[in-house]
Design an enzyme around this catalytic site. Sequence first.
Site, mmCIF file in Angstrom:
data_model
loop_
_atom_site.group_PDB
_atom_site.id
_atom_site.type_symbol
_atom_site.label_atom_id
_atom_site.label_comp_id
_atom_site.label_asym_id
_atom_site.label_seq_id
_atom_site.Cartn_x
_atom_site.Cartn_y
_atom_site.Cartn_z
ATOM 1 N N THR A 46 2.420 -12.756 -6.679
ATOM 2 C CA THR A 46 2.089 -14.100 -7.173
ATOM 3 C C THR A 46 3.257 -15.045 -6.973
ATOM 4 O OG1 THR A 46 0.643 -13.121 -8.838
ATOM 5 C CG2 THR A 46 1.344 -15.391 -9.197
ATOM 6 N N LYS A 163 1.085 -2.922 -13.690
ATOM 7 C CA LYS A 163 1.821 -4.118 -14.089
ATOM 8 C C LYS A 163 0.953 -4.852 -15.102
ATOM 9 C CE LYS A 163 3.687 -8.543 -12.494
ATOM 10 N NZ LYS A 163 3.864 -9.472 -11.347
ATOM 11 N N ILE A 206 8.505 -6.255 -14.063
ATOM 12 C CA ILE A 206 8.394 -6.924 -12.766
ATOM 13 C C ILE A 206 8.554 -8.408 -13.061
ATOM 14 C CG2 ILE A 206 6.907 -7.417 -10.802
ATOM 15 C CD1 ILE A 206 5.762 -4.598 -11.100
#
Length: 296
Positions: A46, A163, A206
Site C-alpha cells: 500500500t 498482517k 510492518i
Amino acid sequence: MNPIFEGIGVAMTTPFNDNEVDYDAFRRHIEYLIENDAQALIVNGTTGESPTLSAEEIETLIKVGIDTVAGRVPVIAGTGTNSTMSSIELSRYAEEAGADGVMLITPYYNKANQKGLIAHFTAIADAIDIPVILYNVPGRTGMTIEPETVVELSRHSNIVALKDAVGDLNYTIKLMNMIDQEEFVLYSGNDDNFADFIQLGGKGLISVVGNVIPGELQSIYSRLTEGDYNAKHTFTGLMPLIEAVQVDVNPIPIKALTSELGFGNYELRLPLLPAEEEMRAEIVKAYEAFKEGSKV
C-alpha cells in the site's frame, strides 16, 4: 516454524522523479533501511502505491529490491490483487526473482465472501513454494478476513502469517487465542498499536513510519520482547511522529519525510497529491523534533 522475520519490516515507499520510478533513490533507501536495522523490506505494498504501478514497474521494483538487498534481510513482495489469476502470475514472478515471501491483500472492489477468500488465497499459495503473508486491511478493501477464515487458511503449509491492519485489538486478541502460534504469526499493520500488539504476542510490525526510523522501532521491539516494559514509555515518545504521518492518507505524509531524507522527490501518483506546504512543514517539523529529542 520460524517466522519470515521478527521485529520491524518496512512497507517501502516507491520514489518518483517526474512521474517515473526513481530506481536509484529506491536502492539508496534500501541501503539506509538495512544500515538502520530494518529486519525485512516489503516492496509494492500500500505504501508503495502499488495500484498506480504498471506490471513492468512492479516486476522491476521487485527484482531491483531483491538484487540490492542481496540476501541481507528478507524481501517480501506485495503480489496480491483483486484477480486470483493475476496474483498467481505475479507471485510466481516474485518467487522466480528470489523473493523470500509474498504478501497478499484481500481482493478489493469485487470483494469476496469468506469461502471465496479461502479459495483465492489457497489457489495462490498452491501455485508457489515460498511463504505467504495474508494482509487484512478492511479500511482499504471494504472487507475483512474473519478469524475463523484465518484459522482455516493457517493450516496451509505456505500460509505462515497475517498482517493485521484491522486496528482493533479485540480482533487481534480473538485471533491470538484461536491460532497455533507455533505455526502461524501475526504482524501489526498499524504503527500506533505496535507496543500493545507485541505485548499480546505479535512477532513484529510492518511499518509506515519505519521508512525513516526503523532502528528506533527495532530497538523498542527488542526491549519489549526481552521484558523491558519501560520500552512502552519510549514508544509513547514516538507518538507525535506517528500521528504526523497519519494526518492524511498513506503514503502522502511519509513521502514528505522520505523525500526530505533524499529518497526521491516529493511526488505521488494520481489520484494522490502531495500535502500542502503548511502540512508538509508540520510533518517535517515533527520528524526533526523527534530526532532532536532522541539525541537528548
